[in-house]
Design a protein around this motif. Structure first.
Motif, PDB file in Angstrom:
ATOM      1  N   SER A 234     -23.103  24.136  18.023  1.00 55.47           N
ATOM      2  CA  SER A 234     -23.479  24.131  19.447  1.00 55.47           C
ATOM      3  C   SER A 234     -24.984  24.229  19.659  1.00 55.47           C
ATOM      4  O   SER A 234     -25.476  23.848  20.718  1.00 55.47           O
ATOM      5  CB  SER A 234     -22.802  25.296  20.172  1.00 55.47           C
ATOM      6  N   HIS A 235     -25.695  24.775  18.676  1.00 60.25           N
ATOM      7  CA  HIS A 235     -27.127  25.023  18.818  1.00 60.25           C
ATOM      8  C   HIS A 235     -27.918  24.201  17.807  1.00 60.25           C
ATOM      9  O   HIS A 235     -27.476  24.014  16.676  1.00 60.25           O
ATOM     10  CB  HIS A 235     -27.434  26.507  18.611  1.00 60.25           C
ATOM     11  N   PRO A 262     -29.742  25.274  24.895  1.00 59.36           N
ATOM     12  CA  PRO A 262     -28.429  24.659  24.659  1.00 59.36           C
ATOM     13  C   PRO A 262     -27.918  23.878  25.861  1.00 59.36           C
ATOM     14  O   PRO A 262     -28.176  24.227  27.013  1.00 59.36           O
ATOM     15  CB  PRO A 262     -27.529  25.862  24.365  1.00 59.36           C
ATOM     16  N   ILE A 264     -24.174  22.689  26.303  1.00 56.71           N
ATOM     17  CA  ILE A 264     -22.852  22.664  25.683  1.00 56.71           C
ATOM     18  C   ILE A 264     -21.874  21.960  26.622  1.00 56.71           C
ATOM     19  O   ILE A 264     -21.786  22.287  27.807  1.00 56.71           O
ATOM     20  CB  ILE A 264     -22.386  24.091  25.367  1.00 56.71           C
ATOM     21  N   VAL A 290     -17.705  30.114  24.774  1.00 59.78           N
ATOM     22  CA  VAL A 290     -18.641  29.015  25.051  1.00 59.78           C
ATOM     23  C   VAL A 290     -19.690  29.412  26.082  1.00 59.78           C
ATOM     24  O   VAL A 290     -20.855  28.996  25.982  1.00 59.78           O
ATOM     25  CB  VAL A 290     -17.886  27.751  25.520  1.00 59.78           C
ATOM     26  N   LYS A 293     -22.497  31.275  24.379  1.00 58.07           N
ATOM     27  CA  LYS A 293     -23.322  30.361  23.585  1.00 58.07           C
ATOM     28  C   LYS A 293     -24.236  29.525  24.470  1.00 58.07           C
ATOM     29  O   LYS A 293     -25.299  29.076  24.031  1.00 58.07           O
ATOM     30  CB  LYS A 293     -22.432  29.437  22.750  1.00 58.07           C
TER      31      LYS A 293
END
Length: 458
Positions: A234-235, A262, A264, A290, A293
């Motif tokens: 994700s990153h 990010p 996402i 999520v 994140k």
């Protein structure tokens, strides 16, 4: 075609000052951008600065040695991402408890360490409780402080920043202005309209208008429970730079990692359990949801309304976070903790918002941005631009043939994705038949037949 689309394409949107938005864009683009006061996590000078106990650091050392065998102190410090000076205190303590032995002399002030028989037992005891043995975690309070310093909700992008972020898309200035206002306010937004008009592309680019990088902890600890935050899936890690050189000699807390802000994207596969902390048996630690994140960035719920959970159920989960800016997570231990909810939440859908949720929910998403079909002039400009990128000679007669025969006569709506997809087919047709790269009526007829066959475009 809607009146809104005609207005966006034929009139020059005005600002409150009466100047066209395009003029204001050009004037602001010439102004220097403000400098960003970046955040750099300070390197801890003592154990107290880490927010960890000596026992927690000792457990990481023991598990590290159980995994790798003998190792010098500085290498252990590099694995755990703590300064060697802090680690020496823990190593001396473990040696005094006869949990470690010296295997050999390393550099000045350092030794090669190995587990004693009792140390092996203690390491396995810690491993049974938690298998994690990587970088030392960061306490929740330090994570919260870091998010507040880098908050996306406090960002104030200007019109030139938005123009640069969407420079590869042909968007009406009024839509760019709407998006900019939503980002400036730090509020959630609905991007809706017919499929093929670039809603997902718009959502993906929103975060580009804000300064590029943030720092996040690799892992976070809450009352002894470790949650992984940094996720390579994700990153995107971005090594820190200073004056064009890597910050190898600059002191910062190496438990943190610098990433691109990010963005996402979750789609129809989104499940309710992805919004909660879950235990990963493969790593033996907790995985962050999520939305955690996505902090300091953007979370795009693509194809909203087609998730495995109901739209109302999803929004119910986020009512408090949307209004308060913080979320509550339930840990497997049963404890509930408050964490930041600091992201641009973007819902992208082909469905009318009012068909998905009721008015009370829609009020909590204050910015609703409708992406309409392109007007003929915009369609032509985009087709011409796609020809230039593909190395194809653009011809007006071929465009008029496309517009009349394949859109006006058939009643087919124009979409922003059509020029790109059709020109790609035209190029393939020309190359396969060894024809000049020129836009022709024949090439477009073939492209339309290939592209729209089986589609109900009415």
């Amino acid at each position: 075609m809607s009146n809104t689309a005609d207005a966006l394409s034929t009139e020059k949107p005005q600002t409150e000052s009466g100047r066209p938005i395009e003029t204001q864009f050009a004037q602001l683009a010439a102004q220097p951008k403000p400098k960003y006061d970046g955040f750099l996590p300070p390197e801890p000078k003592a154990l107290e600065d880490t927010g960890l106990t000596l026992t927690e650091v000792e457990a990481l050392i023991l598990k590290q040695l159980l995994t790798t065998g003998s190792c010098i102190g500085r290498k252990i410090a590099d694995q755990i991402k703590l300064p060697f000076g802090i680690l020496q205190e823990a190593l001396r303590s473990l040696k005094a408890q006869m949990l470690l032995n010296y295997k050999g002399q390393a550099t000045v002030g350092d030794f090669e360490y190995e587990l004693s028989e009792e140390g092996d037992k203690r390491a396995r005891f810690h491993l049974e409780r938690c298998t994690y043995c990587g970088a030392a975690p960061v306490p929740l309070k330090d994570y919260i402080a870091g998010i507040e310093r880098q908050s996306v909700r406090k960002s104030r992008p200007r019109l030139p920043d938005l123009c640069a972020a969407f420079s590869d898309l042909m968007l009406p200035p009024a839509i760019i202005s709407q998006i900019g206002q939503a980002i400036h306010a730090g509020k959630a937004m609905f991007v809706f309209g017919q499929p093929g008009n670039g809603k997902t592309s718009i959502a993906e680019r929103v975060i580009r208008s804000i300064n590029n990088y943030v720092w996040i902890p690799r892992t976070m600890t809450i009352s002894g429970e470790i949650i992984r935050l940094f996720d390579p899936a994700s990153h995107e890690e971005a090594p820190p730079l200073a004056g064009g050189a890597l910050l190898d000699t600059v002191h910062f807390d190496r438990r943190w990692v610098r990433i691109k802000r990010p963005s996402i994207i979750v789609g129809g596969e989104l499940r309710m359990e992805q919004l909660e902390v879950i235990f990963n048996p493969a790593t033996g630690i907790l995985e962050s949801p999520v939305q955690l994140k996505a902090n300091c960035g953007a979370l795009v719920v693509d194809d909203f309304g087609r998730q495995r959970m109901g739209a109302a159920e999803l929004l119910n989960r986020w009512i408090v976070p949307l209004e308060k800016g913080y979320d509550y997570l339930s840990l497997p231990s049963g404890r509930q903790v408050q964490v930041p909810f600091d992201q641009l939440l973007i819902f992208s859908t082909n469905l009318p918002p009012k068909s998905l949720v009721d008015e009370a929910f829609l009020r909590r998403i204050p910015y609703k941005i409708e992406v309409n079909d392109p007007a003929p002039r915009e369609f032509r400009d985009l087709l011409k631009l796609c020809c230039q990128k593909a190395g194809i000679e653009f011809r007006d007669d071929a465009f008029e043939h496309l517009l009349t025969k394949h859109y006006a006569e058939s009643g087919r709506p124009m979409r922003y994705c059509h020029p790109r997809d059709l020109i790609e087919q035209v190029r393939t047709f020309c190359e396969f038949h060894d024809l000049p790269l020129v836009l022709t009526a024949k090439g477009l007829d073939v492209a339309v037949k290939n592209y729209f066959a089986g589609l109900n475009e009415t």
